[in-house]
Design a protein around this motif. Structure first.
Motif, PDB file in Angstrom:
ATOM      1  N   ILE A 143      -3.254   3.084  -9.109  1.00  0.00           N
ATOM      2  CA  ILE A 143      -4.599   3.518  -8.717  1.00  0.00           C
ATOM      3  C   ILE A 143      -4.958   4.833  -9.406  1.00  0.00           C
ATOM      4  O   ILE A 143      -6.079   5.009  -9.915  1.00  0.00           O
ATOM      5  N   ILE A 144      -4.017   5.764  -9.457  1.00  0.00           N
ATOM      6  CA  ILE A 144      -4.268   7.045 -10.145  1.00  0.00           C
ATOM      7  C   ILE A 144      -4.544   6.806 -11.621  1.00  0.00           C
ATOM      8  O   ILE A 144      -5.445   7.415 -12.211  1.00  0.00           O
ATOM      9  N   PRO A 156       5.163   3.396  -4.090  1.00  0.00           N
ATOM     10  CA  PRO A 156       4.771   4.446  -5.055  1.00  0.00           C
ATOM     11  C   PRO A 156       4.077   3.872  -6.289  1.00  0.00           C
ATOM     12  O   PRO A 156       3.152   4.490  -6.815  1.00  0.00           O
ATOM     13  N   ALA A 189      -6.047  10.817  -3.780  1.00  0.00           N
ATOM     14  CA  ALA A 189      -4.812  10.190  -4.242  1.00  0.00           C
ATOM     15  C   ALA A 189      -3.616  11.132  -4.162  1.00  0.00           C
ATOM     16  O   ALA A 189      -2.478  10.671  -4.100  1.00  0.00           O
ATOM     17  N   LYS A 215      -5.455  -2.306   1.895  1.00  0.00           N
ATOM     18  CA  LYS A 215      -5.244  -1.291   2.933  1.00  0.00           C
ATOM     19  C   LYS A 215      -5.862  -1.731   4.260  1.00  0.00           C
ATOM     20  O   LYS A 215      -5.321  -1.410   5.334  1.00  0.00           O
ATOM     21  N   ASN A 220     -10.060   7.399   3.687  1.00  0.00           N
ATOM     22  CA  ASN A 220     -10.364   5.981   3.467  1.00  0.00           C
ATOM     23  C   ASN A 220     -11.865   5.742   3.496  1.00  0.00           C
ATOM     24  O   ASN A 220     -12.389   4.942   2.701  1.00  0.00           O
ATOM     25  N   ALA A 261       0.824  -1.217   0.000  1.00  0.00           N
ATOM     26  CA  ALA A 261       0.000   0.000   0.000  1.00  0.00           C
ATOM     27  C   ALA A 261       0.849   1.254   0.000  1.00  0.00           C
ATOM     28  O   ALA A 261       0.432   2.293  -0.539  1.00  0.00           O
ATOM     29  N   GLU A 262       2.040   1.187   0.600  1.00  0.00           N
ATOM     30  CA  GLU A 262       2.917   2.356   0.662  1.00  0.00           C
ATOM     31  C   GLU A 262       3.838   2.473  -0.539  1.00  0.00           C
ATOM     32  O   GLU A 262       4.546   3.477  -0.674  1.00  0.00           O
ATOM     33  N   SER A 321       0.298   3.388  -5.746  1.00  0.00           N
ATOM     34  CA  SER A 321      -0.472   4.628  -5.863  1.00  0.00           C
ATOM     35  C   SER A 321      -0.576   5.088  -7.310  1.00  0.00           C
ATOM     36  O   SER A 321      -1.629   5.573  -7.746  1.00  0.00           O
ATOM     37  N   GLN A 322       0.493   4.921  -8.067  1.00  0.00           N
ATOM     38  CA  GLN A 322       0.478   5.332  -9.472  1.00  0.00           C
ATOM     39  C   GLN A 322      -0.510   4.502 -10.284  1.00  0.00           C
ATOM     40  O   GLN A 322      -1.195   5.026 -11.168  1.00  0.00           O
ATOM     41  N   GLU A 345      -7.823  -2.796  -3.774  1.00  0.00           N
ATOM     42  CA  GLU A 345      -7.053  -1.752  -3.080  1.00  0.00           C
ATOM     43  C   GLU A 345      -7.549  -1.572  -1.653  1.00  0.00           C
ATOM     44  O   GLU A 345      -6.745  -1.485  -0.700  1.00  0.00           O
ATOM     45  N   ASP A 370     -13.220   6.872   0.148  1.00  0.00           N
ATOM     46  CA  ASP A 370     -12.945   5.896  -0.911  1.00  0.00           C
ATOM     47  C   ASP A 370     -13.838   4.668  -0.769  1.00  0.00           C
ATOM     48  O   ASP A 370     -14.361   4.141  -1.762  1.00  0.00           O
TER      49      ASP A 370
END
Length: 289
Positions: free
Chosen positions: A29-30, A23, A127, A74, A91, A20-21, A26-27, A70, A94
């Motif tokens: 998901i974006i 990078p 995000a 988390k 959270n 989850a942490e 996150s990219q 996702e 989301d």
């Protein structure tokens, strides 16, 4: 070399936390949020919808599954305390979007389901930390904005009543009643052809410009700058709080995590040194023989 007394378990929670942490996580998901935004925009075209409705439906379902995964990752990252996931307001936001996305896109709920897919684009706010900071600033500014809005409402009311008594016979289109007078003042404060209203009043009352200029100064310049000042002040305070959070001493969990990483590095270094020593001993024996 002495061993550090730190547990070496590579639990599921630890794996999910690292994932989850990451990078890249996150990219991805974006990227999915952006793909969802494009797909929802394509649904507004009847030509595309007639030919690629099946593909758009598949993309929508794939993105929904990815968002669910996702959320599960988390939640699992908190280990035996999954409820901590909901301690974060973003959270919860989301998760609510995911739950609403489960509404079937058929029957009487079809329109609502499409609107929910549009709301997924709002996940871009959660995000990006910078966007979250801006939204937090706006939310913290609401109490101050309420008092400014109350003051602005009082000014609107006073000017609306005064405008009715001064101009309702001269210009009944814009001042014939209190609600219409309030709408006219809103038009003036947004600078939407407000000079036409002023010149109409000035044809009969030459000094009517005093009324309009004073309202523009009070309603537009002063009040809008007060709103901007409140937001900027709260933004600075939010940045300072963010710096304080970043400068906080590490927690026990973070210390143990760093110790574990250090122990793993030391173990790899010890193994490498042992291999090099064995190799050098073998070379010396070969040389002697």
């Amino acid at each position: 070399m002495s061993e550090l007394s730190v547990p070496q378990k590579n639990t599921l929670a630890e794996t999910c936390r690292r994932l989850a942490e990451a990078p890249l996580f996150s990219q991805v998901i974006i990227g999915l949020i952006l793909i969802n935004a494009v797909a929802v925009g394509m649904e507004t075209s009847s030509w595309i919808l007639e030919r690629y409705s099946g593909l758009l439906y598949g993309v929508n379902q794939l993105i929904l599954v990815a968002f669910m995964v996702e959320a599960l990752v988390k939640i699992a990252a908190h280990g035996s305390r999954p409820w901590r996931y909901f301690a974060n307001g973003w959270n919860c936001f989301d998760f609510s979007i995911i739950v609403l996305s489960l509404i079937p896109a058929a029957g009487p709920m079809a329109t609502l389901a499409r609107l929910v897919r549009v709301l997924r684009v709002l996940r871009l706010v959660s995000a990006f930390p910078e966007l979250r900071l801006l939204v937090d600033t706006l939310l913290r500014s609401l109490p101050s904005m309420f008092h400014i809005s109350l003051l602005m409402g009082i000014i609107f009311y006073i000017y609306a009543v005064a405008g009715y008594f001064l101009f309702h016979e001269i210009d009944p289109t814009h001042w014939r009643s209190l609600p219409i007078a309030l709408l006219s003042l809103f038009r003036i404060v947004t600078f939407e052809d407000w000079t036409d209203i002023m010149y109409t009043a000035m044809e009969t009352m030459p000094y009517a410009w005093l009324y309009f200029i004073s309202f523009v100064v009070m309603g537009a310049f002063v009040m809008i700058n007060l709103f901007i000042g409140v937001v900027l002040n709260n933004l600075e305070e939010a940045k300072l709080r963010r710096l304080d959070e970043l400068s906080m001493p590490p927690s026990q969990t973070e210390i143990l995590r760093e110790l574990r990483a250090t122990q793993e590095s030391l173990a790899r270094l010890q193994k490498r040194l042992g291999n090099e020593l064995e190799l050098s001993d073998g070379n010396e024996k070969g040389t002697r023989s």
